[in-house]
Scaffold this active site. Sequence first.
Site, PDB file in Angstrom:
ATOM      1  N   SER A 144       0.774  -1.382  -0.202  1.00 31.67           N
ATOM      2  CA  SER A 144      -0.312   0.314   0.115  1.00 31.67           C
ATOM      3  C   SER A 144       0.856   1.102   0.142  1.00 31.67           C
ATOM      4  O   SER A 144       2.155   1.465   0.361  1.00 31.67           O
ATOM      5  CB  SER A 144      -0.416  -0.286   1.087  1.00 31.67           C
ATOM      6  OG  SER A 144      -1.589   1.215   1.725  1.00 31.67           O
ATOM      7  N   TYR A 157      -1.627  -1.265   9.787  1.00 32.17           N
ATOM      8  CA  TYR A 157      -2.525  -1.011   8.571  1.00 32.17           C
ATOM      9  C   TYR A 157      -0.896  -0.798   7.813  1.00 32.17           C
ATOM     10  O   TYR A 157      -0.358  -1.667   6.911  1.00 32.17           O
ATOM     11  CB  TYR A 157      -3.085  -0.401   7.945  1.00 32.17           C
ATOM     12  CG  TYR A 157      -3.901  -0.672   6.470  1.00 32.17           C
ATOM     13  CD1 TYR A 157      -4.160  -1.683   6.725  1.00 32.17           C
ATOM     14  CD2 TYR A 157      -3.155   0.019   5.518  1.00 32.17           C
ATOM     15  CE1 TYR A 157      -4.803  -1.782   4.890  1.00 32.17           C
ATOM     16  CE2 TYR A 157      -3.458   0.020   4.674  1.00 32.17           C
ATOM     17  CZ  TYR A 157      -4.275  -1.205   4.290  1.00 32.17           C
ATOM     18  OH  TYR A 157      -4.201  -1.185   2.386  1.00 32.17           O
TER      19      TYR A 157
END
Length: 256
Positions: A144, A157
């Site tokens: 990401s 995350y």
Amino acid sequence: MNRYEGRRVLITGGGSGIGRATVHRILAEGGLVHAVDVSEAGLKVTADRAAAEGHQDRLTAAVLDISDENAVKEGVAAATLALGGLDVLVNAAGILRSAHTHQTTLDLWNQVIGVNLTGTFLMIRESLPALLAGDRPAVVNFSSTSASFAHPYMSAYAASKGGIQSMTHALAAEYSKQGLRFTCVAPGSIESGMTTGNGPGLPEDTDWSLFTKLAPALGQGFAGPETVAGVVAMLGSEDGAFITGTEIRIDGGTHY
Ligand SMILES: NC(=O)c1ccc[n+]([C@@H]2O[C@H](COP(=O)([O-])OP(=O)(O)OC[C@H]3O[C@@H](n4cnc5c(N)ncnc54)[C@H](O)[C@@H]3O)[C@@H](O)[C@H]2O)c1
């Protein structure tokens, strides 16, 4: 383009967003696909669209929680049986949970790391024997933009995605001599279940000034999941034959 004719592809997170778009993209390119997801309802939507596009003969699907070690052992064995081997693994399944870090419980931390990082590891470990016996094998992982560019309230995350990126480099070094490639995509600003409201969103008192970069430079806003699926398909195909141990950022220039 028929880059996936005869290729056997296992895709996690195939019940929504980018994973689902990747299922349809690889089916459209002639591949044989086994999709897994925790969401049975999501897989049904994916299967219905595959049928509407005339690809039902080349898609199988099963419910699988990638954070459950025993389920992954059984799920990968079943996938390999259904596909008759394995050439490409796409690890798209993931979850996003946001919170102030001082309010992040150990359970929440473990949940995010358990699905995103440990789940990706488990899928790879269990798939390795079949992949090493496969034809021009490749693994495409999902990092990401949060792995390399600061995203507040997402420390778990971001850590999970940074871990996936590092693991991808290590795996490439370990298996390149056996012809197995490992790459990552690093998406950002993509419309999906994750970005349109599944799971808890940002804290109510979010300080937006901490987000230095929010909008893609290209287009009018977030892009559709197919913009990532096309890159995943390239990385898993022979067009990506000389690419391993690296990542491609796909965020419309949000973070350049
Ligand atoms: N959308 C973005 O802008 C963006 C940005 C960066 C990274 N990503 C990554 O892209 C990948 C795909 O996410 P998306 O954006 O399409 O979101 P999404 O929520 O639409 O899809 C994620 C899928 O993963 C499945 N999943 C969740 N936990 C699972 C588990 N334990 N086992 C099996 N399946 C599980 C969900 O049911 C869902 O179908 C994720 O790894 C995500 O972190 C997305």
